[in-house]
Design an enzyme around this catalytic site. Structure first.
Site, mmCIF file in Angstrom:
data_model
loop_
_atom_site.group_PDB
_atom_site.id
_atom_site.type_symbol
_atom_site.label_atom_id
_atom_site.label_comp_id
_atom_site.label_asym_id
_atom_site.label_seq_id
_atom_site.Cartn_x
_atom_site.Cartn_y
_atom_site.Cartn_z
ATOM 1 N N VAL A 59 72.104 120.275 68.613
ATOM 2 C CA VAL A 59 70.977 121.165 68.879
ATOM 3 C C VAL A 59 69.848 120.309 69.417
ATOM 4 O O VAL A 59 69.810 119.099 69.209
ATOM 5 C CB VAL A 59 70.525 121.950 67.622
ATOM 6 C CG1 VAL A 59 71.573 122.959 67.195
ATOM 7 C CG2 VAL A 59 70.164 121.025 66.484
ATOM 8 N N SER A 60 68.934 120.957 70.112
ATOM 9 C CA SER A 60 67.872 120.217 70.789
ATOM 10 C C SER A 60 66.741 119.783 69.873
ATOM 11 O O SER A 60 66.117 118.758 70.107
ATOM 12 C CB SER A 60 67.284 121.069 71.923
ATOM 13 O OG SER A 60 68.280 121.353 72.860
ATOM 14 N N SER A 61 66.435 120.578 68.856
ATOM 15 C CA SER A 61 65.288 120.240 68.019
ATOM 16 C C SER A 61 65.579 120.527 66.560
ATOM 17 O O SER A 61 66.508 121.262 66.218
ATOM 18 C CB SER A 61 64.058 121.042 68.469
ATOM 19 O OG SER A 61 64.309 122.430 68.352
#
Length: 193
Positions: A59-61
């Site tokens: 996931v990105s964040s």
């Protein structure tokens, strides 16, 4: 299926299933896969390939961390449905736009990993994934994508992040140049020469 899905399908409360798992009294076979508790027998020795099959989820964040377990569950269910024995699960939080994903780079460097399974191509790389796939194929390794369709909202978010970053750098340079100009002007105006 994971323990939460099993509990929902059998009408058992998840917390009860979790307690039974911890006590060793769950009436079905279970095994751990990363942070997930999977119900059923693990698929082992189903592939003729030598090397490890690794599920990679990203996931990105940090605010998207809750999606990691769901992503791992979906990919693992797909892989076992394809008769692939999953040897390892690697999860990571980081942008696909830079090369600062240590776990992902370690997977690429590890010659024991023969197959990397991801949910979407963008979990692997935003741009240039075809080059990485070609390099893996040249080594006799492969990337399997569960859902080959790209997730457009993530792509839009990444392009927005790129533009924001570039604008911040540009405006930061302008602001710095303006501060220098004002400092030079203030220094030369105060000089009584």
């Amino acid at each position: 299926m994971n323990l939460k899905e099993w509990a929902a399908s059998t009408g058992v409360a998840y917390i009860t299933a979790r307690r039974q798992y911890a006590a060793g009294t769950l009436p079905v076979p279970t095994y751990r896969l990363g942070r997930l508790i999977m119900v059923g027998e693990p698929v082992t020795g189903a592939t003729t390939d030598s090397g490890q099959v690794v599920v990679y989820a990203r996931v990105s964040s940090a605010d998207q961390k809750s999606d990691l377990d769901r992503q791992v569950a979906r990919v693992t269910v797909w892989a076992t449905g394809q008769k692939l024995g999953v040897d390892r699960v690697v999860i990571e939080v980081g942008s696909a736009l830079n090369g600062h994903r240590k776990k992902f780079l370690a997977l690429l460097r590890d010659p024991q990993v023969s197959t990397i399974v991801v949910e979407h191509r963008d979990r692997f790389a935003r741009f240039g994934a075809e080059y990485v796939e070609a390099a893996l194929a040249a080594q006799g390794r492969r990337l399997l994508v569960v859902d080959p369709n790209e997730v457009d909202d993530d792509l839009v978010r990444d392009v927005t992040e790129i533009l924001t970053s570039l604008c911040a750098r540009l405006y930061g340079r302008h602001a710095a140049a303006n501060r220098v100009r004002r400092a030079v002007k203030a220094a030369t105006e105060d000089d009584p020469a």
